[in-house]
Design a protein around this motif. Structure first.
Motif, PDB file in Angstrom:
ATOM      1  N   VAL A  95       0.876  -1.174   0.000  1.00  0.00           N
ATOM      2  CA  VAL A  95       0.000   0.000   0.000  1.00  0.00           C
ATOM      3  C   VAL A  95       0.912   1.222   0.000  1.00  0.00           C
ATOM      4  O   VAL A  95       1.748   1.372   0.882  1.00  0.00           O
ATOM      5  N   TYR A  96       0.751   2.086  -0.985  1.00  0.00           N
ATOM      6  CA  TYR A  96       1.639   3.240  -1.099  1.00  0.00           C
ATOM      7  C   TYR A  96       0.931   4.356  -1.857  1.00  0.00           C
ATOM      8  O   TYR A  96      -0.075   4.142  -2.534  1.00  0.00           O
ATOM      9  N   ALA A  97       1.457   5.558  -1.707  1.00  0.00           N
ATOM     10  CA  ALA A  97       0.883   6.713  -2.383  1.00  0.00           C
ATOM     11  C   ALA A  97       1.531   6.902  -3.743  1.00  0.00           C
ATOM     12  O   ALA A  97       2.672   6.494  -3.976  1.00  0.00           O
ATOM     13  N   ASP A  98       0.813   7.521  -4.637  1.00  0.00           N
ATOM     14  CA  ASP A  98       1.289   7.796  -5.996  1.00  0.00           C
ATOM     15  C   ASP A  98       2.216   9.010  -5.950  1.00  0.00           C
ATOM     16  O   ASP A  98       1.762  10.156  -5.961  1.00  0.00           O
ATOM     17  N   ASN A  99       3.511   8.755  -5.896  1.00  0.00           N
ATOM     18  CA  ASN A  99       4.471   9.847  -5.785  1.00  0.00           C
ATOM     19  C   ASN A  99       4.535  10.711  -7.034  1.00  0.00           C
ATOM     20  O   ASN A  99       4.789  11.913  -6.948  1.00  0.00           O
ATOM     21  N   TYR A 100       4.315  10.102  -8.198  1.00  0.00           N
ATOM     22  CA  TYR A 100       4.329  10.896  -9.426  1.00  0.00           C
ATOM     23  C   TYR A 100       3.185  11.911  -9.419  1.00  0.00           C
ATOM     24  O   TYR A 100       3.377  13.087  -9.714  1.00  0.00           O
ATOM     25  N   ARG A 101       2.003  11.441  -9.039  1.00  0.00           N
ATOM     26  CA  ARG A 101       0.870  12.356  -8.974  1.00  0.00           C
ATOM     27  C   ARG A 101       1.094  13.423  -7.907  1.00  0.00           C
ATOM     28  O   ARG A 101       0.706  14.591  -8.095  1.00  0.00           O
ATOM     29  N   GLY A 102       1.741  13.053  -6.817  1.00  0.00           N
ATOM     30  CA  GLY A 102       2.047  14.034  -5.781  1.00  0.00           C
ATOM     31  C   GLY A 102       2.945  15.142  -6.294  1.00  0.00           C
ATOM     32  O   GLY A 102       2.744  16.326  -5.986  1.00  0.00           O
ATOM     33  N   GLY A 103       3.960  14.773  -7.087  1.00  0.00           N
ATOM     34  CA  GLY A 103       4.841  15.780  -7.681  1.00  0.00           C
ATOM     35  C   GLY A 103       4.094  16.689  -8.641  1.00  0.00           C
ATOM     36  O   GLY A 103       4.341  17.906  -8.702  1.00  0.00           O
ATOM     37  N   GLN A 104       3.182  16.112  -9.408  1.00  0.00           N
ATOM     38  CA  GLN A 104       2.350  16.914 -10.306  1.00  0.00           C
ATOM     39  C   GLN A 104       1.504  17.913  -9.533  1.00  0.00           C
ATOM     40  O   GLN A 104       1.397  19.084  -9.921  1.00  0.00           O
ATOM     41  N   LEU A 105       0.888  17.443  -8.457  1.00  0.00           N
ATOM     42  CA  LEU A 105       0.033  18.319  -7.658  1.00  0.00           C
ATOM     43  C   LEU A 105       0.819  19.496  -7.087  1.00  0.00           C
ATOM     44  O   LEU A 105       0.326  20.627  -7.050  1.00  0.00           O
ATOM     45  N   ALA A 106       2.042  19.209  -6.616  1.00  0.00           N
ATOM     46  CA  ALA A 106       2.880  20.285  -6.079  1.00  0.00           C
ATOM     47  C   ALA A 106       3.185  21.311  -7.166  1.00  0.00           C
ATOM     48  O   ALA A 106       3.135  22.532  -6.924  1.00  0.00           O
ATOM     49  N   ALA A 107       3.503  20.837  -8.368  1.00  0.00           N
ATOM     50  CA  ALA A 107       3.812  21.746  -9.477  1.00  0.00           C
ATOM     51  C   ALA A 107       2.583  22.560  -9.881  1.00  0.00           C
ATOM     52  O   ALA A 107       2.672  23.773 -10.099  1.00  0.00           O
ATOM     53  N   GLU A 108       1.434  21.896  -9.960  1.00  0.00           N
ATOM     54  CA  GLU A 108       0.205  22.592 -10.334  1.00  0.00           C
ATOM     55  C   GLU A 108      -0.127  23.684  -9.327  1.00  0.00           C
ATOM     56  O   GLU A 108      -0.546  24.796  -9.697  1.00  0.00           O
ATOM     57  N   HIS A 109       0.078  23.381  -8.044  1.00  0.00           N
ATOM     58  CA  HIS A 109      -0.237  24.363  -7.011  1.00  0.00           C
ATOM     59  C   HIS A 109       0.661  25.597  -7.137  1.00  0.00           C
ATOM     60  O   HIS A 109       0.160  26.741  -7.097  1.00  0.00           O
ATOM     61  N   LEU A 110       1.973  25.382  -7.264  1.00  0.00           N
ATOM     62  CA  LEU A 110       2.878  26.528  -7.359  1.00  0.00           C
ATOM     63  C   LEU A 110       2.640  27.310  -8.646  1.00  0.00           C
ATOM     64  O   LEU A 110       2.726  28.552  -8.650  1.00  0.00           O
ATOM     65  N   TRP A 111       2.337  26.618  -9.732  1.00  0.00           N
ATOM     66  CA  TRP A 111       2.061  27.307 -11.002  1.00  0.00           C
ATOM     67  C   TRP A 111       0.833  28.213 -10.865  1.00  0.00           C
ATOM     68  O   TRP A 111       0.851  29.360 -11.311  1.00  0.00           O
ATOM     69  N   GLU A 112      -0.191  27.679 -10.220  1.00  0.00           N
ATOM     70  CA  GLU A 112      -1.410  28.468 -10.022  1.00  0.00           C
ATOM     71  C   GLU A 112      -1.161  29.666  -9.116  1.00  0.00           C
ATOM     72  O   GLU A 112      -1.875  30.682  -9.210  1.00  0.00           O
ATOM     73  N   ARG A 113      -0.161  29.561  -8.243  1.00  0.00           N
ATOM     74  CA  ARG A 113       0.199  30.691  -7.372  1.00  0.00           C
ATOM     75  C   ARG A 113       1.109  31.687  -8.080  1.00  0.00           C
ATOM     76  O   ARG A 113       1.549  32.662  -7.481  1.00  0.00           O
ATOM     77  N   GLY A 114       1.412  31.426  -9.349  1.00  0.00           N
ATOM     78  CA  GLY A 114       2.223  32.350 -10.132  1.00  0.00           C
ATOM     79  C   GLY A 114       3.709  32.080 -10.125  1.00  0.00           C
ATOM     80  O   GLY A 114       4.498  32.902 -10.623  1.00  0.00           O
TER      81      GLY A 114
END
Length: 262
Positions: A95-114
């Motif tokens: 049982v593990y988390a999707d690290n690739y998706r986690g990295g995407q989410l971090a990038a999407e968040h910072l991009w949306e913050r400008g």
């Protein structure tokens, strides 16, 4: 009785996983035996001690087992119920988390913050996080992202603090930290300097909330709960625990961004 093997029970992430496992264990009438091999000890020996000497009915293995060259199933034997949490292995349920998706989410968040010039403190043992993050920025036309990336093997608040100082020379407009421990140190340094910019960590550990840290939640408690439920299914005979490798039951959890002050 179920044995829980962790290389370091003081890690906050391992503690949260155990909390999730403990909730299920108490409701199902199971006792937990915690064991941790000394630094540098052979993993196979630690597993054998837990299984043979303590007579456990199953093993929950928490991460960090990749240092061993032997397959997990070979170390624990063909009939011992086992589940790995926070890491994927080919020969036992995980049982593990999707690290690739986690990295995407971090990038999407910072991009949306400008953020267009983010700095990254990455952990080599989780390469998918950095890969997803940098790929997102390249796809959006930011081709110099690697210049502001630092990989760090051993991480702590102090290293987050010092490396933030180093990366500030490159004039970033935001930070992605590969762990909350790094982020807390970096956030302290930014606040000391009076600098305000978007910051996101990774893990959603207990201190992230009080610090106002935006972070990627890996669902550690849920991970522990699901892992233990899978283990109980094996112990109680509801599911085979030595299936064909192609039938190994793996659960991949989807991380999510917890937005706070940073």
């Amino acid at each position: 009785t179920v044995g829980i093997l962790s290389p370091l029970f003081t890690l906050p992430s391992h503690q949260i996983i155990m909390q999730g496992a403990h909730r299920v264990a108490t409701s199902r009438g199971y006792h937990l035996l915690l064991t941790s091999p000394p630094p540098g000890a052979d993993l196979a020996v630690a597993l054998e001690r837990a299984i043979r000497q303590f007579h456990v009915d199953g093993m929950l293995l928490i991460a960090e087992l990749a240092h061993s060259s032997a397959p997990v199933r070979q170390m624990i034997g063909p009939l011992m119920p086992a589940v790995c949490a926070d890491r994927s292995f080919p020969d036992v349920p995980s049982v593990y988390a999707d690290n690739y998706r986690g990295g995407q989410l971090a990038a999407e968040h910072l991009w949306e913050r400008g953020c267009r010039r983010p700095a990254v403190l990455a952990l080599p043992k989780y390469p998918a996080r950095r890969t997803a993050f940098t790929e997102f920025y390249r796809e959006h036309g930011i081709n110099d992202i690697d210049k502001r990336c630092v990989e760090i093997t051993e991480f702590s608040e102090r290293e987050g603090h010092d490396l933030t100082d180093h990366l500030l020379r490159l004039e970033p407009d935001g930070f992605f930290y590969g762990s909350d421990l790094l982020a807390i140190g970096g956030l302290h340094r930014l606040r000391t300097l009076g600098k305000t910019m978007p910051v996101i960590g990774y893990d959603n550990l207990c201190f992230a909330g009080p610090m106002g840290l935006t972070t990627v939640d890996q669902q550690y408690e849920n991970m522990g709960r699901i892992s233990f439920e899978m283990l109980v299914q094996q112990i109680e005979g509801h599911r085979s625990f030595y299936p064909d490798p192609s039938q190994i039951d793996n659960r991949v959890l989807t991380p999510q961004v917890i937005v706070r002050e940073t």
